[in-house]
Design a protein around this motif. Structure first.
Motif, PDB file in Angstrom:
ATOM      1  N   ASP A  76      81.061  29.356 102.724  1.00 48.50           N
ATOM      2  CA  ASP A  76      80.104  30.463 102.634  1.00 48.50           C
ATOM      3  C   ASP A  76      80.275  31.125 101.271  1.00 48.50           C
ATOM      4  N   PHE A  77      79.154  31.512 100.672  1.00 48.42           N
ATOM      5  CA  PHE A  77      79.189  32.075  99.321  1.00 48.42           C
ATOM      6  C   PHE A  77      78.416  33.385  99.306  1.00 48.42           C
ATOM      7  N   VAL A  78      79.048  34.427  98.774  1.00 49.37           N
ATOM      8  CA  VAL A  78      78.426  35.749  98.720  1.00 49.37           C
ATOM      9  C   VAL A  78      78.600  36.346  97.332  1.00 49.37           C
ATOM     10  N   GLN A  79      77.516  36.911  96.808  1.00 51.49           N
ATOM     11  CA  GLN A  79      77.627  37.687  95.578  1.00 51.49           C
ATOM     12  C   GLN A  79      77.811  39.146  95.977  1.00 51.49           C
ATOM     13  N   ASN A  80      78.949  39.707  95.612  1.00 56.32           N
ATOM     14  CA  ASN A  80      79.288  41.068  96.014  1.00 56.32           C
ATOM     15  C   ASN A  80      78.643  42.096  95.096  1.00 56.32           C
ATOM     16  N   GLU A  81      78.330  43.258  95.678  1.00 60.54           N
ATOM     17  CA  GLU A  81      77.816  44.354  94.869  1.00 60.54           C
ATOM     18  C   GLU A  81      78.951  44.938  94.023  1.00 60.54           C
ATOM     19  N   GLY A 104      79.808  43.973  85.682  1.00 59.71           N
ATOM     20  CA  GLY A 104      80.151  42.565  85.720  1.00 59.71           C
ATOM     21  C   GLY A 104      79.628  41.856  86.956  1.00 59.71           C
ATOM     22  N   ASN A 105      80.396  40.885  87.402  1.00 56.81           N
ATOM     23  CA  ASN A 105      80.001  40.061  88.543  1.00 56.81           C
ATOM     24  C   ASN A 105      81.178  39.876  89.493  1.00 56.81           C
ATOM     25  N   SER A 106      80.866  39.664  90.762  1.00 57.10           N
ATOM     26  CA  SER A 106      81.894  39.403  91.766  1.00 57.10           C
ATOM     27  C   SER A 106      81.325  38.445  92.809  1.00 57.10           C
ATOM     28  N   PHE A 162      90.791  32.511 107.698  1.00 52.21           N
ATOM     29  CA  PHE A 162      89.979  32.119 106.550  1.00 52.21           C
ATOM     30  C   PHE A 162      90.806  31.958 105.269  1.00 52.21           C
ATOM     31  N   PHE A 163      90.264  31.145 104.365  1.00 48.56           N
ATOM     32  CA  PHE A 163      90.781  31.051 103.003  1.00 48.56           C
ATOM     33  C   PHE A 163      89.662  31.508 102.085  1.00 48.56           C
ATOM     34  N   THR A 164      89.950  32.494 101.244  1.00 51.53           N
ATOM     35  CA  THR A 164      88.910  33.043 100.370  1.00 51.53           C
ATOM     36  C   THR A 164      89.331  32.997  98.907  1.00 51.53           C
ATOM     37  N   ILE A 165      88.338  32.772  98.071  1.00 50.90           N
ATOM     38  CA  ILE A 165      88.512  32.861  96.621  1.00 50.90           C
ATOM     39  C   ILE A 165      87.481  33.859  96.105  1.00 50.90           C
ATOM     40  N   THR A 166      87.946  34.876  95.396  1.00 53.27           N
ATOM     41  CA  THR A 166      87.048  35.859  94.803  1.00 53.27           C
ATOM     42  C   THR A 166      87.158  35.775  93.284  1.00 53.27           C
ATOM     43  N   LEU A 167      86.003  35.649  92.625  1.00 55.55           N
ATOM     44  CA  LEU A 167      85.957  35.593  91.171  1.00 55.55           C
ATOM     45  C   LEU A 167      85.280  36.860  90.663  1.00 55.55           C
ATOM     46  N   GLN A 168      85.980  37.596  89.821  1.00 48.57           N
ATOM     47  CA  GLN A 168      85.449  38.836  89.257  1.00 48.57           C
ATOM     48  C   GLN A 168      85.517  38.778  87.738  1.00 48.57           C
TER      49      GLN A 168
END
Length: 258
Positions: free
Chosen positions: A235-240, A244-246, A196-202
């Motif tokens: 696939d898009f997931v909003q992390n707990e 802020g936001n992740s 997989f290739f993942t991008i995480t925005l925090q």
């Protein structure tokens, strides 16, 4: 008596036959309804993909026009002003000359910025990591937000159409951070694994629910993000998170690499 039993049997067989027929008709209707919805969804996705590809082509064309036409004309004016200054043709009008030159320099800089935002040249030349790092460094200088890019590789060989959509997704998120989030720190993390290739925005800004905002917002920001995610099949997931936001965007490796 036998006739009565035969009538009952015929009645129940007829009832079962009618129920079976009704069930068959209902299944057929549901099948074609589901097929219709799938076809409409595919048609909508195809139209959306075509629209975004057209947008990309137009952005590229406009950026090229700005660079080749407007910037070329402004550079010609600047060169002409330089010649006038060398020839001593501005004696007594230095203040006016300085204002004109300052205006031309500002117009050149603004044209360069607009052209860059429309179609980042580093994206196709070097790649997503370089383009995002350069873009976020620029935002860091203009805002009070400390943007950082973290990657497990120096650069990724991501297919150009996918890289373009991912860049725009990050751009939409950062725009929302600046406008509404009251963010002071943000990290974009990119990781390529075996599959997989993942991008995480925090960020440390005001929390929000992406799904709820998508359903209620009248703006185009989150809708553009959702549309581009569908185009690249991510696939898009909003992390707990406590503050802020992740958000994490995940693509299968074989779908995004060149």
């Amino acid at each position: 008596m036998e006739n009565s039993e035969e009538i009952k049997i015929a009645f129940w067989l007829g009832t079962l036959g009618m129920l079976f027929l009704a069930f068959g008709l209902l299944s057929l209707v549901l099948y074609y309804q589901n097929h219709f919805y799938k076809m409409k969804r595919k048609e909508t996705e195809l139209l959306l993909k075509t629209a975004l590809e057209t947008e990309k082509s137009e952005r590229k064309r406009i950026a090229a026009d700005l660079h080749d036409s407007v910037s070329g004309d402004l550079n010609a004016i600047r060169n002409y002003l330089t010649i006038l200054q060398r020839n001593g043709s501005i004696v007594g009008n230095q203040d006016i000359f300085d204002e004109i030159r300052s205006g031309v320099e500002m117009a050149l800089e603004n044209t360069r910025k607009v052209s860059y935002n429309i179609m980042p040249p580093l994206l196709e030349t070097y790649g997503l990591v370089t383009a995002l790092t350069d873009y976020l460094d620029g935002l860091k200088k203009k805002t009070e937000i400390d943007f950082k890019v973290v990657s497990n590789q120096e650069e990724f060989k991501i297919a150009a159409p996918v890289a373009y959509e991912l860049f725009r997704i990050v751009q939409e998120f950062t725009t929302n951070m600046i406008k509404y989030g009251k963010v002071t720190e943000s990290i974009v993390t990119m990781v390529l694994s075996d599959t997989f290739f993942t991008i995480t925005l925090q960020d440390n800004g005001i929390p929000f629910n992406f799904t709820q905002l998508l359903a209620t917002s009248k703006g185009t920001g989150v809708k553009n993000i959702n549309s581009r995610l569908k185009i690249v099949g991510a696939d898009f997931v909003q992390n707990e998170t406590e503050t802020g936001n992740s958000f994490t965007i995940t693509l299968k490796k074989e779908k995004c690499l060149e």
